[in-house]
Design an enzyme around this catalytic site. Structure first.
Site, mmCIF file in Angstrom:
data_model
loop_
_atom_site.group_PDB
_atom_site.id
_atom_site.type_symbol
_atom_site.label_atom_id
_atom_site.label_comp_id
_atom_site.label_asym_id
_atom_site.label_seq_id
_atom_site.Cartn_x
_atom_site.Cartn_y
_atom_site.Cartn_z
ATOM 1 N N SER A 208 0.853 -1.202 0.000
ATOM 2 C CA SER A 208 0.000 0.000 0.000
ATOM 3 C C SER A 208 0.880 1.241 0.000
ATOM 4 O O SER A 208 2.047 1.182 -0.401
ATOM 5 C CB SER A 208 -0.933 -0.033 1.220
ATOM 6 O OG SER A 208 -1.918 0.967 1.082
ATOM 7 N N ASN A 209 0.345 2.364 0.405
ATOM 8 C CA ASN A 209 1.131 3.602 0.455
ATOM 9 C C ASN A 209 0.641 4.461 1.623
ATOM 10 O O ASN A 209 -0.269 4.067 2.346
ATOM 11 C CB ASN A 209 1.034 4.350 -0.877
ATOM 12 C CG ASN A 209 -0.403 4.629 -1.233
ATOM 13 O OD1 ASN A 209 -1.086 5.385 -0.547
ATOM 14 N ND2 ASN A 209 -0.890 3.997 -2.291
ATOM 15 N N PHE A 210 1.257 5.621 1.781
ATOM 16 C CA PHE A 210 1.004 6.427 2.985
ATOM 17 C C PHE A 210 -0.219 7.340 2.880
ATOM 18 O O PHE A 210 -0.435 8.180 3.748
ATOM 19 C CB PHE A 210 2.226 7.293 3.306
ATOM 20 C CG PHE A 210 3.444 6.497 3.663
ATOM 21 C CD1 PHE A 210 3.444 5.677 4.781
ATOM 22 C CD2 PHE A 210 4.587 6.560 2.882
ATOM 23 C CE1 PHE A 210 4.562 4.931 5.120
ATOM 24 C CE2 PHE A 210 5.715 5.823 3.214
ATOM 25 C CZ PHE A 210 5.698 5.004 4.335
#
Ligand code: C5P
Length: 402
Positions: A208-210
């Site tokens: 995923s990402n932030f």
């Protein structure tokens, strides 16, 4: 725009309360009807007589008027108001508003009010940056309240920092701008993607990402406040939607997000693609937890995810407006303009991770908008809600000329 508007000015116990005489005067001068509500502590800082004289209405402070026994109905007041301004808003009142502690007339009225709420915090810099104040302000934002960020400068403590209540002229301007924007998106359907996507590796791990979803959610609230029907397709985030005009579709993966967007696309007048979509997913998701290997590391085979913005760009019909985002770390302008063309967007909102207080997780953003007409609109660092307002202003122009 303030002519004839019913404004409740809630004053709490901070030294900036002295500025409320000017604020009341400016609102009245602009044609508003002003009802002042003071917390008991506010009266230590400024006399009710000053405010009742300037507003032309008795100041309300208690649930009952002591000498007559008359009940001041917080419900009626809440319904009467076209807007509530809480200025100055102390840390204590902000905390009470965030948590529903209705132990005075002002917070009770706030909880009953249906009108938009503007909060102008004022406090010492350390109080301002305390995690509890930040969390409470975040909660207020998540309820759709407008936070008028305090300015930096010398504070009553003589310390220098962020915490000065915004000047009365600017508070009036915020309100005026709000009413100017009005319900300009009434009857429009805006489709928004927000947050990250999560792509499973095995039952316990993911790629995923932030992205926190804050920018997309701010856009959803802004569009809904301006009268739009919003479909918000959100990846996994810990945010709430407040406005009843937002229909939320929760998804996990890019494929799910793509499918949800494509389903709503035909009805949409505008599509804002704010989500940080994972470009790749794991081709063969393990159905059991992958175990540590002694001599080698596992290799993940990735498959490309659909580019939702591009799919929208290809499928959009005449009159539909699509807006993209570009979060860049380098070569910002060139990358953003490339995406504008490749994804057939009407405009793209670029932010750079090189800018302090912009991008993932934070509550502020600094963006540059590139339009398909070759315009470049550079913004300052502002709260994500204020950035959302600027973006929706540009969107409105597109929608009104289509
Ligand atoms: O990831 P990238 O920088 O290309 O994102 C640019 C724009 O495209 C953003 O608006 C993003 O929401 C959108 N996008 C998308 N689907 C993807 C990748 C990006 O909608 N798979």
């Amino acid at each position: 725009m303030l002519k004839g508007k019913h404004i409740i000015l809630g004053i709490t116990g901070g030294i900036a309360a002295y500025k409320c005489a000017t604020l009341t005067r400016l609102l009245v001068k602009a044609g508003a009807e002003v009802q002042v509500i003071m917390t008991p502590n506010a009266k230590q800082f400024i006399q009710p007589l000053t405010l009742s004289t300037l507003s032309g209405k008795p100041v309300i402070s208690e649930f009952f008027t002591a000498n007559t026994g008359q009940w001041n109905s917080h419900v009626d007041l809440g319904l009467w108001a076209d807007a509530l301004i809480i200025a100055p808003a102390t840390a204590s009142t902000i905390g009470k508003m965030a948590n529903g502690v209705a132990d005075n007339m002002l917070v009770t009225t706030y909880l009953s009010a249906k009108a938009p709420v503007f909060v102008a915090p004022a406090m010492d810099l350390d109080m301002m940056r305390h995690p509890s104040t930040k969390r409470n302000l975040d909660l207020l934002r998540s309820y759709g309240n407008h936070i008028i960020e305090p300015a930096e400068g010398e504070l009553a403590s003589h310390l220098i920092g962020k915490g000065r209540m915004e000047e009365p002229e600017n508070i009036v301007k915020v309100l005026d701008d709000y009413f100017k924007a009005g319900e300009d998106l009434q009857g429009k359907h805006v489709l928004i993607t927000a947050g990250p996507t999560v792509e499973k590796i095995d039952p316990v791990r993911y790629i995923s990402n932030f992205s926190s979803g804050k920018m997309g959610f701010a856009l959803a609230e802004e569009c809904a406040c301006r009268g739009a029907h919003v479909t918000l397709v959100a990846g996994p985030v810990s945010l709430q939607t407040i406005n009843a005009g937002i229909e939320r579709v929760d998804v996990t993966t890019a494929v799910e997000m793509h499918d949800a967007v494509m389903q709503s696309l035909p009805q949409a007048d505008a599509i804002i693609l704010c989500a940080a979509v994972a470009d790749y997913r794991v081709e063969n998701v393990a159905d059991k937890k992958i175990k540590r290997e002694k001599d080698s590391a596992p290799v993940l085979h990735l498959a490309p995810n659909p580019d939702i913005a591009r799919a929208v760009g290809q499928a959009k019909r005449e009159g539909q407006v699509s807006v993209g985002f570009a979060l860049e770390t380098d070569n910002e302008n060139v990358n953003a303009q490339g995406k504008l063309e490749r994804k057939n967007l009407n405009f793209i909102v670029m932010n750079s991770l090189r800018d302090k207080n912009a991008g993932f997780q934070v509550d502020t953003n600094k963006v540059t908008i590139f339009t398909d007409k070759g315009e470049i609109i550079e913004g300052d660092c502002k709260s994500k809600r204020d950035v959302a307002r600027d973006i929706v202003d540009v969107l409105y122009k597109y929608l009104s000329t289509k």
